[in-house]
Design a protein around this motif. Structure first.
Motif, PDB file in Angstrom:
ATOM      1  N   ILE A  51      91.580  32.749   5.291  1.00 42.23           N
ATOM      2  CA  ILE A  51      91.408  34.078   4.698  1.00 42.23           C
ATOM      3  C   ILE A  51      90.096  34.216   3.927  1.00 42.23           C
ATOM      4  O   ILE A  51      89.954  35.103   3.096  1.00 42.23           O
ATOM      5  N   ILE A  52      89.144  33.326   4.200  1.00 46.70           N
ATOM      6  CA  ILE A  52      87.796  33.528   3.647  1.00 46.70           C
ATOM      7  C   ILE A  52      87.035  34.383   4.660  1.00 46.70           C
ATOM      8  O   ILE A  52      86.350  33.883   5.549  1.00 46.70           O
ATOM      9  N   TYR A  65      81.897  24.138   1.077  1.00 49.10           N
ATOM     10  CA  TYR A  65      83.064  24.876   0.595  1.00 49.10           C
ATOM     11  C   TYR A  65      84.072  23.962  -0.110  1.00 49.10           C
ATOM     12  O   TYR A  65      84.449  22.910   0.425  1.00 49.10           O
ATOM     13  N   VAL A  66      84.502  24.386  -1.279  1.00 50.08           N
ATOM     14  CA  VAL A  66      85.670  23.823  -1.959  1.00 50.08           C
ATOM     15  C   VAL A  66      86.746  24.896  -1.819  1.00 50.08           C
ATOM     16  O   VAL A  66      86.638  25.967  -2.405  1.00 50.08           O
ATOM     17  N   THR A  67      87.762  24.645  -0.998  1.00 48.26           N
ATOM     18  CA  THR A  67      88.771  25.671  -0.715  1.00 48.26           C
ATOM     19  C   THR A  67      90.155  25.222  -1.174  1.00 48.26           C
ATOM     20  O   THR A  67      90.350  24.078  -1.580  1.00 48.26           O
ATOM     21  N   THR A  68      91.102  26.144  -1.082  1.00 47.93           N
ATOM     22  CA  THR A  68      92.477  25.891  -1.531  1.00 47.93           C
ATOM     23  C   THR A  68      92.482  25.124  -2.851  1.00 47.93           C
ATOM     24  O   THR A  68      93.170  24.124  -3.009  1.00 47.93           O
ATOM     25  N   ASN A  69      91.684  25.628  -3.796  1.00 47.35           N
ATOM     26  CA  ASN A  69      91.611  25.050  -5.145  1.00 47.35           C
ATOM     27  C   ASN A  69      91.279  23.561  -5.151  1.00 47.35           C
ATOM     28  O   ASN A  69      91.779  22.804  -5.986  1.00 47.35           O
ATOM     29  N   GLY A  70      90.435  23.143  -4.212  1.00 49.32           N
ATOM     30  CA  GLY A  70      89.995  21.749  -4.194  1.00 49.32           C
ATOM     31  C   GLY A  70      90.761  20.854  -3.246  1.00 49.32           C
ATOM     32  O   GLY A  70      90.388  19.696  -3.052  1.00 49.32           O
ATOM     33  N   ALA A  71      91.822  21.368  -2.629  1.00 46.77           N
ATOM     34  CA  ALA A  71      92.608  20.532  -1.715  1.00 46.77           C
ATOM     35  C   ALA A  71      91.842  20.236  -0.428  1.00 46.77           C
ATOM     36  O   ALA A  71      92.014  19.178   0.173  1.00 46.77           O
ATOM     37  N   ALA A 112      99.136  28.908   8.545  1.00 49.97           N
ATOM     38  CA  ALA A 112      99.777  29.422   7.336  1.00 49.97           C
ATOM     39  C   ALA A 112     101.075  30.106   7.709  1.00 49.97           C
ATOM     40  O   ALA A 112     101.233  30.617   8.825  1.00 49.97           O
ATOM     41  N   ALA A 113     102.016  30.107   6.767  1.00 50.23           N
ATOM     42  CA  ALA A 113     103.268  30.838   6.928  1.00 50.23           C
ATOM     43  C   ALA A 113     103.428  31.767   5.730  1.00 50.23           C
ATOM     44  O   ALA A 113     102.954  31.466   4.634  1.00 50.23           O
ATOM     45  N   VAL A 114     104.085  32.897   5.954  1.00 49.47           N
ATOM     46  CA  VAL A 114     104.286  33.874   4.877  1.00 49.47           C
ATOM     47  C   VAL A 114     105.755  34.259   4.825  1.00 49.47           C
ATOM     48  O   VAL A 114     106.330  34.708   5.815  1.00 49.47           O
ATOM     49  N   LEU A 115     106.352  34.071   3.649  1.00 47.58           N
ATOM     50  CA  LEU A 115     107.701  34.564   3.375  1.00 47.58           C
ATOM     51  C   LEU A 115     107.538  35.726   2.399  1.00 47.58           C
ATOM     52  O   LEU A 115     107.005  35.546   1.305  1.00 47.58           O
ATOM     53  N   LEU A 129      93.963  42.920  -2.790  1.00 46.63           N
ATOM     54  CA  LEU A 129      92.886  41.942  -2.627  1.00 46.63           C
ATOM     55  C   LEU A 129      92.158  42.067  -1.290  1.00 46.63           C
ATOM     56  O   LEU A 129      91.181  41.360  -1.056  1.00 46.63           O
ATOM     57  N   ALA A 130      92.614  42.964  -0.439  1.00 41.71           N
ATOM     58  CA  ALA A 130      91.991  43.204   0.874  1.00 41.71           C
ATOM     59  C   ALA A 130      91.885  41.924   1.713  1.00 41.71           C
ATOM     60  O   ALA A 130      90.896  41.700   2.400  1.00 41.71           O
ATOM     61  N   VAL A 131      92.917  41.092   1.630  1.00 37.59           N
ATOM     62  CA  VAL A 131      92.938  39.848   2.403  1.00 37.59           C
ATOM     63  C   VAL A 131      93.242  40.151   3.863  1.00 37.59           C
ATOM     64  O   VAL A 131      94.138  40.935   4.173  1.00 37.59           O
ATOM     65  N   GLU A 132      92.478  39.516   4.734  1.00 36.25           N
ATOM     66  CA  GLU A 132      92.691  39.673   6.174  1.00 36.25           C
ATOM     67  C   GLU A 132      93.315  38.402   6.753  1.00 36.25           C
ATOM     68  O   GLU A 132      93.358  37.365   6.103  1.00 36.25           O
ATOM     69  N   ASN A 133      93.799  38.503   7.963  1.00 37.21           N
ATOM     70  CA  ASN A 133      94.271  37.363   8.769  1.00 37.21           C
ATOM     71  C   ASN A 133      95.667  36.865   8.438  1.00 37.21           C
ATOM     72  O   ASN A 133      96.137  35.922   9.073  1.00 37.21           O
ATOM     73  N   LEU A 134      96.358  37.458   7.462  1.00 36.72           N
ATOM     74  CA  LEU A 134      97.724  37.002   7.217  1.00 36.72           C
ATOM     75  C   LEU A 134      98.644  37.352   8.385  1.00 36.72           C
ATOM     76  O   LEU A 134      99.726  36.788   8.518  1.00 36.72           O
ATOM     77  N   ASN A 135      98.184  38.263   9.225  1.00 39.24           N
ATOM     78  CA  ASN A 135      98.957  38.594  10.433  1.00 39.24           C
ATOM     79  C   ASN A 135      98.968  37.427  11.426  1.00 39.24           C
ATOM     80  O   ASN A 135      99.736  37.423  12.384  1.00 39.24           O
ATOM     81  N   LEU A 136      98.121  36.429  11.181  1.00 35.04           N
ATOM     82  CA  LEU A 136      98.074  35.251  12.061  1.00 35.04           C
ATOM     83  C   LEU A 136      99.068  34.180  11.634  1.00 35.04           C
ATOM     84  O   LEU A 136      99.080  33.076  12.182  1.00 35.04           O
TER      85      LEU A 136
END
Length: 262
Positions: A51-52, A65-71, A112-115, A129-136
């Protein structure tokens, strides 16, 4: 000799405006100038790579890139660090979210999964937040077969404290009132920028971090210079070496100019 800095930027509320969902022109210009002056540019975000999608205007400037809070940290296609949540603790949170009926985003190494039983994820991520790609998103059981890098549960601070007591292998960083980001213990933005600096042979003293939320606290403290945005939470401003103006008031340009980097 003028020292060159490694600059680490949070995305939401730091580079990208919560109002316009875009990077202000002054920020693009300032980062371009800083890069031209020999400084390195890095992203340090809670967002996973999926989602970047809002950095198109500066992508060509980014060194890593440092993503997912450093993970998950990477340079080009080379993974520098990948720290996953203990599998039993990831499953505990998924089961808890189903039982307690709260929203949850599960970030695996690949998918990714979304509940979203109450529509909170959609409302805040897509609309605010205008996040894209959660439909994936993929089915949660499929994602749980992967290493889990981050969990984003939608609940308040009180329940966060209660649940985190049951997750000894995890840490939590909140940058929004509605949700927090849970990562493996030792996976945070502060560790991420130190890991990146060590890998690239950069002096940690000459790192500068920019942020606005609670999940930026570790990097603001550990960077050589920690800069809080004018729109940052009060706790972060207290920890910062310098408080600049807001993201919409040319805050990045003001800070880089203040420190003589542009």
């Amino acid at each position: 000799m003028e020292r060159k800095y490694a600059l680490f930027f949070d995305i939401d509320g730091t580079l990208v405006s919560f109002e316009t969902h875009e990077i202000p022109p002054s920020t693009i210009l300032a980062m371009t100038q800083a890069k031209a002056n020999g400084h390195k540019v890095f992203i340090a975000t809670g967002r996973p790579p999926l989602i970047i999608t809002n950095l198109g205007a500066i992508e060509h400037l980014i060194d890593g890139y440092v993503t997912t809070n450093g993970a998950l940290c990477f340079v080009n296609n080379e993974v520098i660090a990948c720290k996953s949540i203990p599998q039993d603790e990831a499953r505990l949170v998924v089961e808890d979210s189903i039982e307690k009926n709260y929203g949850l985003i599960v970030i695996g190494e690949k998918d990714a999964a979304v509940l979203d039983p109450n529509g909170d994820v959609d409302l805040i991520f897509r609309q605010h937040l205008a996040v894209e790609n959660l439909n994936l998103a993929k089915p949660v059981e499929q994602v749980l077969q992967q290493r889990i890098l981050q969990l984003t549960p939608f609940f308040d601070k009180d329940y966060e404290r209660e649940l985190m007591a049951r997750l000894p292998g995890c840490t939590s960083g909140r940058w929004h009132p509605a949700f927090t980001d849970v990562t493996a213990l030792g996976a945070d933005k502060g560790e991420g920028i130190l890991t990146m600096a060590k890998h690239l042979g950069l002096d940690p003293e000459y790192t500068m971090a920019f942020g606005d939320g609670g999940n930026d606290s570790t990097m603001i403290r550990r960077a050589g210079i920690g800069v809080a945005m004018g729109n940052a939470i009060d706790e972060l401003k207290k920890e910062a070496d310098f408080v600049t103006t807001t993201v919409d008031e040319d805050g990045i340009r003001y800070a880089l100019s203040h420190f003589g980097l542009i």
